[in-house]
Design an enzyme around this catalytic site. Sequence first.
Site, short mmCIF file in Angstrom:
data_model
loop_
_atom_site.label_atom_id
_atom_site.label_comp_id
_atom_site.label_asym_id
_atom_site.label_seq_id
_atom_site.Cartn_x
_atom_site.Cartn_y
_atom_site.Cartn_z
N GLY A 31 0.81 -1.22 0.00
CA GLY A 31 0.00 0.00 0.00
C GLY A 31 0.84 1.26 0.00
O GLY A 31 2.02 1.23 -0.36
N LEU A 33 0.53 3.65 -2.05
CA LEU A 33 0.93 3.55 -3.46
C LEU A 33 1.39 4.89 -4.03
O LEU A 33 0.91 5.95 -3.65
CB LEU A 33 -0.23 3.00 -4.30
CG LEU A 33 -0.76 1.63 -3.87
CD1 LEU A 33 -1.82 1.15 -4.86
CD2 LEU A 33 0.34 0.59 -3.73
N GLY A 36 5.30 4.73 -8.93
CA GLY A 36 6.12 3.54 -9.20
C GLY A 36 5.25 2.29 -9.22
O GLY A 36 5.34 1.46 -10.14
N HIS A 37 4.38 2.15 -8.20
CA HIS A 37 3.48 0.99 -8.16
C HIS A 37 2.56 0.99 -9.38
O HIS A 37 2.29 -0.05 -9.97
CB HIS A 37 2.59 1.04 -6.90
CG HIS A 37 3.33 0.90 -5.61
ND1 HIS A 37 3.46 1.92 -4.70
CD2 HIS A 37 3.96 -0.16 -5.07
CE1 HIS A 37 4.14 1.50 -3.65
NE2 HIS A 37 4.47 0.25 -3.84
N GLN A 61 8.01 -9.02 7.93
CA GLN A 61 9.22 -8.57 7.25
C GLN A 61 9.82 -7.31 7.88
O GLN A 61 10.81 -6.78 7.39
CB GLN A 61 8.97 -8.36 5.77
CG GLN A 61 8.12 -7.15 5.39
CD GLN A 61 7.79 -7.14 3.91
OE1 GLN A 61 6.97 -7.92 3.43
NE2 GLN A 61 8.44 -6.26 3.16
N ASP A 150 13.96 -2.18 -5.18
CA ASP A 150 14.31 -3.21 -4.19
C ASP A 150 15.09 -4.30 -4.90
O ASP A 150 14.63 -5.42 -5.08
CB ASP A 150 13.03 -3.76 -3.55
CG ASP A 150 12.27 -2.67 -2.81
OD1 ASP A 150 12.82 -2.13 -1.85
OD2 ASP A 150 11.15 -2.34 -3.23
N GLN A 153 15.65 -7.59 -3.14
CA GLN A 153 14.37 -8.29 -2.99
C GLN A 153 14.01 -9.04 -4.29
O GLN A 153 13.52 -10.17 -4.25
CB GLN A 153 13.26 -7.31 -2.62
CG GLN A 153 11.87 -7.92 -2.66
CD GLN A 153 10.81 -7.02 -2.08
OE1 GLN A 153 10.61 -7.00 -0.89
NE2 GLN A 153 10.10 -6.29 -2.92
N SER A 186 7.24 4.42 -0.78
CA SER A 186 6.16 4.75 0.15
C SER A 186 6.71 5.50 1.36
O SER A 186 6.02 6.30 1.98
CB SER A 186 5.48 3.47 0.63
OG SER A 186 5.06 2.71 -0.48
N ARG A 187 7.97 5.23 1.67
CA ARG A 187 8.58 5.88 2.85
C ARG A 187 8.86 7.36 2.63
O ARG A 187 9.08 8.10 3.59
CB ARG A 187 9.87 5.15 3.24
CG ARG A 187 9.62 3.79 3.89
CD ARG A 187 10.91 3.22 4.45
NE ARG A 187 10.65 2.05 5.28
CZ ARG A 187 10.50 0.82 4.82
NH1 ARG A 187 10.58 0.60 3.53
NH2 ARG A 187 10.26 -0.19 5.64
#
Length: 280
Positions: A31, A33, A36-37, A61, A150, A153, A186-187
């Site tokens: 979420g 968003l 990028g998403h 996580q 990421d 990831q 998101s951060r």
Amino acid sequence: MQIFEDILSTQKRLLELRSKGHTIGFVPTMGALHKGHISLVERAKKENSITVASIFVNPTQFNDKGDYTKYPRTLESDLKMLNGAGCDIVFTPSEKEIYPNPDTRTFDFGEMGNVMEGKHRPGHFNGVAIVVSKLLDIIKPDKLYLGQKDFQQVAIIKELIKQLHLPIAVISCPTLREQNGLAMSSRNTRLIGTQREKAGIIYETLCGIKEKAASVNAEDLISWGKKNIEGVIGFNVEYIDIVCANTLKTVNAMSDCDEVVVCAAVKTGEVRLIDNLQIK
Ligand code: PAF
């Protein structure tokens, strides 16, 4: 756009669609968003007949509970954005739906899981692997869309899919950036005052490292990068690593492998930002 909160009705609907010959593209998210998403959703829409997104802030996580509590939650605007982008199905489960019982599985990604984010966020990738394995089992997509921001990831999830023998293609999509080069995340909404503007130093430094990469050794590139970022008051480098793109092994000389990536994690105030750039 259809919204499902429970696993059974999500599976039932997807089974129906699959039996009609639809292909499924999946964008997993936590979420909050941003563009990028949405670029992942747009790509999934181009390459599949049905696009599914999930919104679930996965507690397993987060190695730092404070980070979990403060993670931005903006469900209403997320749903609006997904609807606007033409997403077909959104899966927004509760914590109880995903974890009716604690999931105690332990994954082993070897060295790949122990460097960079793995080293600085113990348990993080195990939590990512736990939730992604569950989500993939529920959605059973043909293609999985992940952001290159990421970078580690993406490598870990590719390895997870290999270990689980899943017939899913991973599509790694380019990082979108704000005007000053800051990677969309998101951060970023948690950056206060001039932090957001100043955070452009991270990408600027990665670009500087790329420019110097042909003539400077890795160790000196890293110490230059660290100094350059920490020259901005309030910015502290957690790590800058120069790694081989496929193995995530540290590179000493650019000739060590064909594709080389510089990855960085930087803290400013309470916010931790990561970014990366292919430099060879
Ligand atoms: O990248 C993220 O937002 C999360 O790590 C993911 C892949 C949705 C798993 O919770």
